[in-house]
Design a protein around this motif. Structure first.
Motif: not given
Ligand code: F6R
Length: 348
Positions: A86-91, A139-141, A344-346
């Motif tokens: 699971i990843s919002q950014s996919g990156e 922040a992911g919401t 995005s934490v690449t």
């Molecule tokens: C916190 C937040 C981060 C991301 C994390 C993973 O609000 O957004 O903890 O959830 O860096 O990111 P994704 O989902 O893009 O892999």
């Protein structure tokens, strides 16, 4: 962030669209899976943990959640679970590394992501998209809410394929899922009240979030939101763990935010609330509308509508998002771009 929190109901609606009736979810197949491993980082990891509880509850399949940064460097057992990344950014670098590791282990892999054509979609066998729309605030919401909704869909599909739930039960849950945008909106409509509560509790230096079962990861996510945008130190615990150590830190100056909605652990939560009240801690509870007893035991309550408890993590999370936002606003924090964080934490 406020705009994106308010887009939660739309994100739920879009994510369900066209998928509920036949549980056709972008080609997702549960065939042959005997267990599920959910892997992610940060907020997405909290969605993964909720997924573990939901999958076990609805589909009766062994499920576990693991941090991507840990999973990728462990050997893992010999069995080959279905791995859901699971990843919002996919990156996210660690999640991509975990996807490669899952494939190396010979596991079938599924991505849940919000970004079309992101790297994760190329590292996995199937992609199920959340349809939350672009998310800009760090922040992911709304994307977190949409991830949980996809996990409900997958759990229902697996419950159906495995015969873990009957048709009537599945249909009833589908109907409740259709009402979920309204449940989220119900909480959003309480923003004035939540702002007042943020002003009352938001000056604390430390806060605790407690929950049980699927609401334990909701507590973890609530604490993370508060930490990252308001810089208030917050810790979350599975409520049953309090007496195994953390209770030593509970005092009249540490507010406790307790998820006490109507679920099978409600009575246990009530005793945990009693434990912190006895130490003088102010308690802000999240409760289910109609509960006449809860207000007598705590200082304040944020209400969610009555609903099957498995779906309650969604409105409770929306309440926590708004609460964290309001605390950060009151404290004058740079909400959309908190210090030291990136969307995005690449890098590892
Ligand atoms: C916190 C937040 C981060 C991301 C994390 C993973 O609000 O957004 O903890 O959830 O860096 O990111 P994704 O989902 O893009 O892999």
């Amino acid at each position: 962030m406020l705009k994106e929190i308010h887009e939660g109901p739309k994100a739920i609606h879009e994510t369900l669209l066209g998928r509920l009736a036949n549980l056709e979810i972008d080609g997702f197949l549960s065939e042959g899976a005997t267990s599920v491993k959910l892997v992610a980082c940060g907020t997405s990891y909290h969605a993964a943990l909720i997924g573990k509880y939901i999958l076990e509850e609805l589909a009766r399949i062994p499920a576990s959640a693991e941090l991507a940064s840990e999973y990728r460097y462990t050997q893992g057992p010999a069995d080959r679970p279905l791995v859901i990344l699971i990843s919002q950014s996919g990156e996210t670098a660690d999640t991509l590394g975990a996807a490669r590791e899952a494939r190396r282990r010979g596991c079938r892999t599924v991505a849940i992501t919000n970004v079309l054509g992101s790297s994760l979609t190329r590292e996995t066998d199937i992609t199920v998209y959340t349809r939350a729309g672009i998310e800009i605030s760090v922040a992911g919401t709304k994307t977190f809410i949409a991830q949980v909704v996809v996990l409900y869909l997958i759990a229902l599909k697996m419950a159906q394929d495995r015969g873990a739930l009957g048709y009537a039960e599945i249909d009833a849950l589908k109907d409740e899922l259709r009402s979920l945008p309204r449940a989220a909106q119900y909480v959003l409509n309480k923003s004035t009240e939540i702002r007042a509560l943020a002003e009352k509790y938001g000056n604390a230096r430390d806060a605790f979030y407690i929950g049980r079962h699927a609401h334990y990861p909701v507590a973890l996510e609530g604490a993370l939101k508060l930490k990252e945008i308001s810089y208030v130190h917050a810790e979350a615990y599975a409520a049953g763990e309090l007496k195994h150590g953390p209770l030593a830190l509970v005092t009249p100056s540490t507010p406790v935010i307790a998820i006490a909605v109507q679920d099978p652990t409600y009575e246990k939560m009530r005793s945990n609330i009693g434990e912190v009240v006895a130490r003088g801690a102010p308690v802000l509870a999240i409760g289910t509308e109609g509960d006449k007893e809860l207000p007598k035991a705590v200082d304040d309550v944020i209400w969610i509508p009555s609903m099957p408890w498995v779906l309650a993590p969604v409105p409770v999370s929306v309440a926590f998002q708004l609460f964290a936002y309001e605390v950060a606003r009151m404290r004058g924090c740079p909400i959309d771009k908190p210090r030291n964080l990136a969307k995005s934490v690449t890098v590892e």
